[in-house]
Design an enzyme around this catalytic site. Structure first.
Site, PDB file in Angstrom:
ATOM      1  N   GLU A 605       0.819  -1.215   0.000  1.00 29.95           N
ATOM      2  CA  GLU A 605       0.000   0.000   0.000  1.00 29.95           C
ATOM      3  C   GLU A 605       0.849   1.261   0.000  1.00 29.95           C
ATOM      4  OE1 GLU A 605      -2.770   2.096  -0.669  1.00 29.95           O
ATOM      5  OE2 GLU A 605      -3.751   0.315   0.169  1.00 29.95           O
ATOM      6  N   VAL A 608       2.444   3.736  -3.066  1.00 30.30           N
ATOM      7  CA  VAL A 608       1.800   4.917  -3.651  1.00 30.30           C
ATOM      8  C   VAL A 608       1.054   5.658  -2.547  1.00 30.30           C
ATOM      9  CG1 VAL A 608       0.194   5.774  -5.380  1.00 30.30           C
ATOM     10  CG2 VAL A 608       1.479   3.687  -5.834  1.00 30.30           C
ATOM     11  N   ALA A 610       2.139   6.737   0.461  1.00 28.10           N
ATOM     12  CA  ALA A 610       2.516   6.450   1.860  1.00 28.10           C
ATOM     13  C   ALA A 610       1.362   5.782   2.590  1.00 28.10           C
ATOM     14  CB  ALA A 610       2.988   7.718   2.565  1.00 28.10           C
ATOM     15  N   GLY A 663      13.319  14.572   5.472  1.00 24.33           N
ATOM     16  CA  GLY A 663      12.914  13.200   5.200  1.00 24.33           C
ATOM     17  C   GLY A 663      11.829  13.043   4.155  1.00 24.33           C
ATOM     18  N   LYS A 681       5.227   4.912  -9.400  1.00 25.00           N
ATOM     19  CA  LYS A 681       3.925   4.926  -8.736  1.00 25.00           C
ATOM     20  C   LYS A 681       2.773   4.835  -9.732  1.00 25.00           C
ATOM     21  CE  LYS A 681       5.566   7.548  -4.729  1.00 25.00           C
ATOM     22  NZ  LYS A 681       5.562   8.821  -3.993  1.00 25.00           N
TER      23      LYS A 681
END
Length: 814
Positions: A605, A608, A610, A663, A681
């Site tokens: 999951e 794409v 997060a 990040g 993605k």
């Protein structure tokens, strides 16, 4: 009358014998028979000494010294000094007789079954005498009786058959004339009509007690041991196993036959006919309820009473076209097994009569194969029957319960539970009573099989998930912290017991079979061994835990290449690494097919969006029969962050540097800015929509200069961004003049996909997308004009970790 039997661990030393005395003293003892085994470990020492003596190994004398020391030390601890002399004299006299027997075996270099029985009988003879004298010293009304004077057998040494008629007569004569309230006698030993010492087989002390109980119509037979009854499974293998309060005789026989060593199987037979209850109790926890064994229980019992196993099993398979319709083949097969003294544990035969398969003790396999092939030599030479096939390294597991016959689908539930955990079943058998469903599996799978079945049938649907985590950087550390915080909630609310068994980074890896403490996992990992992907997988495979899940929090191509190995071993894979699902379509489908074939979920999951439920929503649309017409999306939280913060008052270099430090980008930010991450993605979404597409099929309209794309390291990359700052400022200026915002957009429609920087006008769904948010528009046959929109944070360690967490929960709910 009550009969109490105490096993070897219960009388292993002076402290334990004192506890036995307390139990006996507190029991209503007006007609009490106490049957005792040899002191714990003594029978094995006697057998070893006999074998060494017969092999002319003089070291047998050292074992005799050890035997003597054990008994004398026990006497000195139990008795006051002034009471020791008579007991020591008797014991030393018996030990002298034992030495003479062993010297005889040493002289002739042979150990006959008759001599072996005589030698091993000294364990019970000594223990029963010492214990009876101790009881007497403690003021109990007790007398000692040599079991050989009561139980008469034939002369089948090693496992003699009881002559119940003669034994009944001897018991009647003794008990009618006995006046003592407590009688102490040794188990296991008996004698023949000719007065020769015999034994009832290992575990025979239980049988001795049952014989005495049955012939004297005892009120109850109590078996005192070192556990609190018979358990739902072997507690040494299944930590969640619990004692069973009540069992029927038939259930207890099945469980004891299938490896429940608490009770010797023949024990039940004498008392069953008399309807005498058997109560299994714990010597070291006498207040525990234990297990009561009586006639069949009511219908309110659990469907499955227990799960048991037999290890060191082998299979013998006889098959061939010449078996079909030919009477007597099975009889000849079993006759050869009988002649060889082989006990058959399990039988299964194809309805076509083309084959017959039996389970036997592994140690018997070698001796019997040649004999069976010899018996069918003619049919084998004619090709009508094939040479017998033998297999070893197997075990039998069994579900047992009186109520199983009343419930449909139990076999299916058992086999599907095992199948989901890659436990392959070699043979199946079910008795006509439907009280037992047995399956032959690999011995290496016993622990996993027992725990899996116990979880399914006994643990109130609390499912244990065993995690193996690769990558504990930004995302991985956040994920472990979330597991630590939510563990109690998962167990109480979702009935999931989540354990982290293994962790690894690029330098170190660590494992703990009982679960790594997530309060100090960093120090556990720091003290681990050197990281090795192959060794990591080998360890996961060797541990062979049920509901195992491999979690990849890296961006490594090498790690992604290991997924198939995990899936084909029925180990689920959860990953935020996009490399595998955006690799060649053939590899992508191979992983999907392996997941289906081996019943191992493959979830990604977070590839794409997060933590956004983008892929899951897409799957549900497809599964419900909808068809994807078009996908438009802003899929890079990193690029969205960059272009939401880039303006004429900042530099493109500084914004990208900020995104890396916070990040939002990969460690190599060029992966994000080049568009390759977005290409992966949209490729994954196109594939999950049911389309065959390769990464090369996607058009990439890159906004980066070629020189920037060609850089080899981060330092050169960032220097190049400074060099082309004017180009980036022009992109911003052009968008402002067009009253638009810059967004990096991915699109899929009519089999074609593209990614690139676009000017998004006011009013568009993408225009007000803030921070690092992602957005996906699904245009489908059901949503042709107003798309289904999924929007939210699409980057960052916390949300990515939560997406991994969500996939773990999905697997837990499968």
């Amino acid at each position: 009358m009550k009969v109490l039997k105490f096993g070897g661990t219960s009388v292993a030393n002076a402290k334990n014998i004192e506890q036995v005395k307390n139990i006996v003293a507190q029991t209503e003892n007006n007609g009490l028979v106490t049957v005792v085994s040899a002191f714990g470990g003594i029978t094995d020492l006697l057998l070893q000494a006999a074998e060494k003596a017969a092999a002319n190994d003089i070291s047998y004398s050292k074992l005799v010294e050890e035997l003597e020391a054990r008994h004398i030390a026990t006497i000195k601890e139990l008795f006051p000094i002034n009471a020791q002399s008579a007991v020591l004299s008797k014991v030393k006299s018996e030990l002298n007789h034992l030495e003479n027997l062993l010297e005889g075996a040493f002289s002739i270099g042979e150990l006959t079954p008759k001599l072996s029985d005589k030698i091993v009988s000294y364990g019970e003879l000594l223990s029963s005498y010492i214990i009876s004298r101790y009881f007497l010293e403690e003021g109990l009304d007790v007398c000692f009786k040599d079991s050989r004077e009561l139980i008469q057998t034939n002369e089948q040494y090693g496992r003699a058959t009881v002559d119940f008629k003669a034994t009944d007569k001897k018991c009647s004569e003794f008990f009618e004339g006995n006046t003592a309230k407590i009688i102490v006698m040794g188990g296991f030993i008996a004698s023949s009509e000719n007065g020769n010492t015999t034994t009832l087989g290992r575990g025979g002390s239980d049988y001795s007690a049952a014989i005495i109980a049955a012939l004297n119509n005892a009120k109850v037979l109590e078996i005192w041991t070192d556990v609190s009854g018979m358990y739902t499974a072997n507690p040494k293998i299944v930590k969640q196993a619990k004692a069973i309060a009540k069992l029927s005789y038939e259930e207890a026989m099945e469980l004891s036959h299938f490896g429940a060593s608490v009770l010797y199987p023949p024990t039940i037979q004498p008392v069953l006919y008399k309807g005498i209850p058997i109560h299994i109790k714990n010597t070291f926890e006498p207040s525990a309820q234990g297990t009561l064994i009586t006639k069949a229980q009511g219908d309110d019992k659990k469907t499955v009473s227990g799960i048991s196993s037999i290890e060191n099993v082998g299979l013998l398979s006889l098959e061939g076209p010449g078996m079909v319709g030919i009477p007597g083949i099975s009889a000849r097969f079993f006759d050869e097994l009988s002649r060889a003294g082989v006990n058959v544990i399990l039988i299964t035969q194809a309805s076509s009569e083309h084959s017959i398969c039996v389970g036997v003790s592994e140690k018997d396999i070698k001796n019997v194969v040649e004999k069976i092939n010899s018996a069918f030599a003619f049919e084998i030479s004619q090709g009508k029957i094939y040479p017998v096939v033998s297999e070893t390294g197997l075990a039998i597991i069994a579900l047992i319960g009186d109520q199983m016959k009343s419930h449909q689908g139990l076999s299916g539930k058992m086999f599907s539970t095992l199948g989901k955990n890659n436990v392959n079943i070699r043979a199946i058998a079910q008795g006509a009573s439907e009280r037992n469903i047995s399956a032959v599996i690999k011995a290496d799978d016993v622990k996993k099989a027992l725990n899996t079945l116990h979880e399914q049938f006994f643990e109130e649907n609390i499912k244990q998930l065993n995690l193996f985590v690769m990558g504990v950087g930004n995302v991985g550390s956040k994920f472990l912290n979330q597991i630590r915080q939510q563990r109690k909630f998962l167990k109480e609310q979702l009935r999931l017991n989540v354990r982290v068994i293994g962790i690894s980074n690029s330098r170190k890896m660590a494992f703990d079979g009982g679960g790594i403490s997530l309060d100090n996992w960093e120090s556990v990992l720091a003290n681990g061994k050197n990281a090795d992907r192959a060794n990591f997988f080998a360890t996961v495979q060797k541990l062979n835990y049920r509901n195992s899940i491999f979690i990849d929090n890296t961006a490594s191509n090498e790690v992604a290449s290991t997924y198939r190995s995990y899936l084909t071993n029925s180990i689920s894979v959860v990953t935020c690494n996009k490399i595998a699902c955006s690799s060649e379509y053939r590899n992508y489908m191979d992983l999907k097919n392996a997941s289906r074939e081996y019943n191992a979920p493959f979830l990604f999951e977070t590839n794409v969006g997060a933590g956004l439920p983008i892929i899951d929503t897409l799957k549900n649309l497809i599964a419900s029969g909808d068809k994807i017409l078009k996908i438009q999306a802003v899929l890079s939280g990193s690029l969205n962050f960059v272009f939401n913060n880039f303006n004429d008052r900042t530099t493109f270099h500084d914004v990208v540097k900020q995104a890396q430090e916070e990040g939002y980008t990969e460690p190599d930010p060029k992966i994000d800015l080049s568009g390759i991450d977005v290409m992966r993605k949209i490729l994954i979404l196109a594939r999950e929509s049911g389309n065959r597409l390769e990464i090369e099929d996607i058009k990439n309209k890159s906004f980066l200069p070629q020189e920037t794309l060609d850089t080899k390291n981060n330092e050169d990359f960032f220097e190049s961004l400074k060099k082309y700052e004017c180009d980036f400022q022009k992109l911003y200026k052009d968008a402002v003049e067009a009253k638009s915002k810059l967004k990096y957009v991915a699109q899929y429609e009519n089999g074609r996909a593209s990614v690139g920087l676009q000017q998004i006008p006011v009013g568009h769904d993408f225009y007000n997308l803030e921070g690092s948010d992602n957005i996906v528009l699904f245009y489908t046959e059901r949503y042709p004009n107003q798309p289904m929109i999924i929007k939210g944070a699409g980057a960052g360690a916390d949300v990515t970790a939560s997406g991994i967490f969500a996939d773990i929960i999905r697997i837990g709910n499968f």
